[in-house]
Design a protein around this motif. Structure first.
Motif, PDB file in Angstrom:
ATOM      1  N   TRP A  41       5.389  16.749 115.233  1.00  0.00           N
ATOM      2  CA  TRP A  41       4.563  17.845 115.751  1.00  0.00           C
ATOM      3  C   TRP A  41       3.133  17.701 115.238  1.00  0.00           C
ATOM      4  O   TRP A  41       2.910  17.493 114.043  1.00  0.00           O
ATOM      5  CB  TRP A  41       5.133  19.186 115.309  1.00  0.00           C
ATOM      6  N   PRO A  42       2.133  17.875 116.112  1.00  0.00           N
ATOM      7  CA  PRO A  42       0.732  17.806 115.695  1.00  0.00           C
ATOM      8  C   PRO A  42       0.256  19.155 115.137  1.00  0.00           C
ATOM      9  O   PRO A  42      -0.480  19.898 115.785  1.00  0.00           O
ATOM     10  CB  PRO A  42       0.003  17.426 116.984  1.00  0.00           C
ATOM     11  N   ILE A  43       0.698  19.468 113.938  1.00  0.00           N
ATOM     12  CA  ILE A  43       0.363  20.753 113.313  1.00  0.00           C
ATOM     13  C   ILE A  43      -0.879  20.567 112.457  1.00  0.00           C
ATOM     14  O   ILE A  43      -0.949  19.655 111.625  1.00  0.00           O
ATOM     15  CB  ILE A  43       1.543  21.278 112.471  1.00  0.00           C
ATOM     16  N   LEU A  44      -1.842  21.437 112.661  1.00  0.00           N
ATOM     17  CA  LEU A  44      -3.071  21.438 111.862  1.00  0.00           C
ATOM     18  C   LEU A  44      -2.972  22.531 110.811  1.00  0.00           C
ATOM     19  O   LEU A  44      -2.364  23.579 111.050  1.00  0.00           O
ATOM     20  CB  LEU A  44      -4.281  21.693 112.753  1.00  0.00           C
ATOM     21  N   THR A  45      -3.588  22.274 109.669  1.00  0.00           N
ATOM     22  CA  THR A  45      -3.608  23.252 108.587  1.00  0.00           C
ATOM     23  C   THR A  45      -5.053  23.576 108.246  1.00  0.00           C
ATOM     24  O   THR A  45      -5.854  22.675 108.017  1.00  0.00           O
ATOM     25  CB  THR A  45      -2.903  22.698 107.330  1.00  0.00           C
ATOM     26  N   ASP A  46      -5.358  24.858 108.243  1.00  0.00           N
ATOM     27  CA  ASP A  46      -6.676  25.336 107.823  1.00  0.00           C
ATOM     28  C   ASP A  46      -6.465  26.162 106.560  1.00  0.00           C
ATOM     29  O   ASP A  46      -5.517  26.940 106.484  1.00  0.00           O
ATOM     30  CB  ASP A  46      -7.299  26.234 108.893  1.00  0.00           C
ATOM     31  N   TYR A  47      -7.343  25.991 105.586  1.00  0.00           N
ATOM     32  CA  TYR A  47      -7.255  26.775 104.349  1.00  0.00           C
ATOM     33  C   TYR A  47      -8.355  27.821 104.378  1.00  0.00           C
ATOM     34  O   TYR A  47      -9.519  27.495 104.582  1.00  0.00           O
ATOM     35  CB  TYR A  47      -7.378  25.862 103.133  1.00  0.00           C
ATOM     36  N   ARG A  48      -7.954  29.081 104.190  1.00  0.00           N
ATOM     37  CA  ARG A  48      -8.898  30.185 104.351  1.00  0.00           C
ATOM     38  C   ARG A  48      -8.945  31.069 103.119  1.00  0.00           C
ATOM     39  O   ARG A  48      -7.955  31.227 102.416  1.00  0.00           O
ATOM     40  CB  ARG A  48      -8.489  31.048 105.541  1.00  0.00           C
ATOM     41  N   GLY A  49     -10.092  31.689 102.948  1.00  0.00           N
ATOM     42  CA  GLY A  49     -10.266  32.679 101.892  1.00  0.00           C
ATOM     43  C   GLY A  49     -10.417  32.071 100.509  1.00  0.00           C
ATOM     44  O   GLY A  49     -10.295  30.863 100.312  1.00  0.00           O
ATOM     45  N   PRO A  50     -10.707  32.929  99.542  1.00  0.00           N
ATOM     46  CA  PRO A  50     -10.951  32.457  98.176  1.00  0.00           C
ATOM     47  C   PRO A  50      -9.710  31.845  97.519  1.00  0.00           C
ATOM     48  O   PRO A  50      -9.829  31.056  96.591  1.00  0.00           O
ATOM     49  CB  PRO A  50     -11.391  33.713  97.425  1.00  0.00           C
ATOM     50  N   LYS A  51      -8.515  32.170  98.031  1.00  0.00           N
ATOM     51  CA  LYS A  51      -7.278  31.611  97.470  1.00  0.00           C
ATOM     52  C   LYS A  51      -6.778  30.402  98.259  1.00  0.00           C
ATOM     53  O   LYS A  51      -5.699  29.888  97.987  1.00  0.00           O
ATOM     54  CB  LYS A  51      -6.185  32.675  97.410  1.00  0.00           C
ATOM     55  N   ASN A  52      -7.572  29.940  99.223  1.00  0.00           N
ATOM     56  CA  ASN A  52      -7.198  28.791 100.055  1.00  0.00           C
ATOM     57  C   ASN A  52      -5.792  28.925 100.644  1.00  0.00           C
ATOM     58  O   ASN A  52      -4.953  28.038 100.518  1.00  0.00           O
ATOM     59  CB  ASN A  52      -7.308  27.476  99.277  1.00  0.00           C
ATOM     60  N   VAL A  53      -5.544  30.029 101.323  1.00  0.00           N
ATOM     61  CA  VAL A  53      -4.251  30.270 101.956  1.00  0.00           C
ATOM     62  C   VAL A  53      -4.135  29.381 103.192  1.00  0.00           C
ATOM     63  O   VAL A  53      -5.027  29.349 104.039  1.00  0.00           O
ATOM     64  CB  VAL A  53      -4.094  31.757 102.343  1.00  0.00           C
ATOM     65  N   ALA A  54      -3.022  28.661 103.299  1.00  0.00           N
ATOM     66  CA  ALA A  54      -2.800  27.759 104.427  1.00  0.00           C
ATOM     67  C   ALA A  54      -2.441  28.542 105.687  1.00  0.00           C
ATOM     68  O   ALA A  54      -1.623  29.462 105.646  1.00  0.00           O
ATOM     69  CB  ALA A  54      -1.693  26.776 104.094  1.00  0.00           C
ATOM     70  N   HIS A  55      -3.053  28.156 106.791  1.00  0.00           N
ATOM     71  CA  HIS A  55      -2.765  28.708 108.115  1.00  0.00           C
ATOM     72  C   HIS A  55      -2.436  27.519 109.017  1.00  0.00           C
ATOM     73  O   HIS A  55      -3.199  26.554 109.080  1.00  0.00           O
ATOM     74  CB  HIS A  55      -3.970  29.469 108.671  1.00  0.00           C
ATOM     75  N   TYR A  56      -1.311  27.592 109.705  1.00  0.00           N
ATOM     76  CA  TYR A  56      -0.795  26.487 110.509  1.00  0.00           C
ATOM     77  C   TYR A  56      -0.881  26.808 111.985  1.00  0.00           C
ATOM     78  O   TYR A  56      -0.645  27.935 112.403  1.00  0.00           O
ATOM     79  CB  TYR A  56       0.672  26.210 110.140  1.00  0.00           C
ATOM     80  N   ARG A  57      -1.182  25.764 112.783  1.00  0.00           N
ATOM     81  CA  ARG A  57      -1.260  25.917 114.235  1.00  0.00           C
ATOM     82  C   ARG A  57      -1.040  24.559 114.879  1.00  0.00           C
ATOM     83  O   ARG A  57      -1.205  23.516 114.228  1.00  0.00           O
ATOM     84  CB  ARG A  57      -2.609  26.477 114.668  1.00  0.00           C
ATOM     85  N   LEU A  58      -0.660  24.583 116.148  1.00  0.00           N
ATOM     86  CA  LEU A  58      -0.562  23.331 116.886  1.00  0.00           C
ATOM     87  C   LEU A  58      -1.955  22.868 117.275  1.00  0.00           C
ATOM     88  O   LEU A  58      -2.838  23.693 117.569  1.00  0.00           O
ATOM     89  CB  LEU A  58       0.279  23.501 118.156  1.00  0.00           C
ATOM     90  N   ALA A  59      -2.155  21.571 117.305  1.00  0.00           N
ATOM     91  CA  ALA A  59      -3.443  21.010 117.705  1.00  0.00           C
ATOM     92  C   ALA A  59      -3.752  21.414 119.141  1.00  0.00           C
ATOM     93  O   ALA A  59      -2.843  21.484 119.985  1.00  0.00           O
ATOM     94  CB  ALA A  59      -3.409  19.493 117.586  1.00  0.00           C
ATOM     95  N   PRO A  60      -5.024  21.691 119.431  1.00  0.00           N
ATOM     96  CA  PRO A  60      -5.401  22.028 120.811  1.00  0.00           C
ATOM     97  C   PRO A  60      -4.995  20.896 121.757  1.00  0.00           C
ATOM     98  O   PRO A  60      -5.080  19.718 121.416  1.00  0.00           O
ATOM     99  CB  PRO A  60      -6.926  22.150 120.748  1.00  0.00           C
ATOM    100  N   GLY A  61      -4.524  21.276 122.932  1.00  0.00           N
ATOM    101  CA  GLY A  61      -4.138  20.285 123.928  1.00  0.00           C
ATOM    102  C   GLY A  61      -2.748  19.694 123.742  1.00  0.00           C
ATOM    103  O   GLY A  61      -2.377  18.771 124.458  1.00  0.00           O
ATOM    104  N   THR A  62      -1.978  20.231 122.792  1.00  0.00           N
ATOM    105  CA  THR A  62      -0.623  19.725 122.571  1.00  0.00           C
ATOM    106  C   THR A  62       0.229  19.958 123.816  1.00  0.00           C
ATOM    107  O   THR A  62       0.251  21.057 124.360  1.00  0.00           O
ATOM    108  CB  THR A  62       0.033  20.438 121.368  1.00  0.00           C
ATOM    109  N   ASP A  63       0.901  18.921 124.255  1.00  0.00           N
ATOM    110  CA  ASP A  63       1.830  19.044 125.384  1.00  0.00           C
ATOM    111  C   ASP A  63       3.160  19.532 124.818  1.00  0.00           C
ATOM    112  O   ASP A  63       3.946  18.742 124.287  1.00  0.00           O
ATOM    113  CB  ASP A  63       1.994  17.696 126.079  1.00  0.00           C
TER     114      ASP A  63
END
Length: 99
Positions: free
Chosen positions: A54-76
């Motif tokens: 799965w093409p899952i992307l991880t973004d780290y947000r906020g001062p605690k670097n909380v991981a947020h997961y999503r599928l890559a744009p354009g995923t079939d």
């Protein structure tokens, strides 16, 4: 179930994760705890990435670097391989392929 197929996450959490990602949601552990009382989102997404491709992307947000997961744009989504506990999502994937 073969030992090599065993996950240490509740099947409903795996299903929920797959369904939410396919549905375009961005997930964090806080969301998982609130919705399915789970604590294994990082492990589930990592398994989906490595074992199922799965093409899952991880973004780290906020001062605690909380991981947020999503599928890559354009995923079939019709091409995603599903773990056993999420096989019932096949109907949804088949429908997406024909839309």
């Amino acid at each position: 179930m073969a030992n090599s197929e065993r996950w240490y996450s509740d099947p409903t959490q795996i299903y929920w994760t797959c369904k939410a990602l396919i549905g375009g949601r961005i997930l964090s552990t806080k969301t998982e705890i609130r919705e399915v009382k789970g604590w294994r989102l990082a492990a589930i997404t990592e398994k989906l990435r490595k074992q199922y491709g799965w093409p899952i992307l991880t973004d780290y947000r906020g001062p605690k670097n909380v991981a947020h997961y999503r599928l890559a744009p354009g995923t079939d989504i019709a091409r995603l391989r599903l773990p056993p506990s999420a096989k019932s999502l096949c109907d949804r994937l088949d429908g997406a392929a024909h839309e």
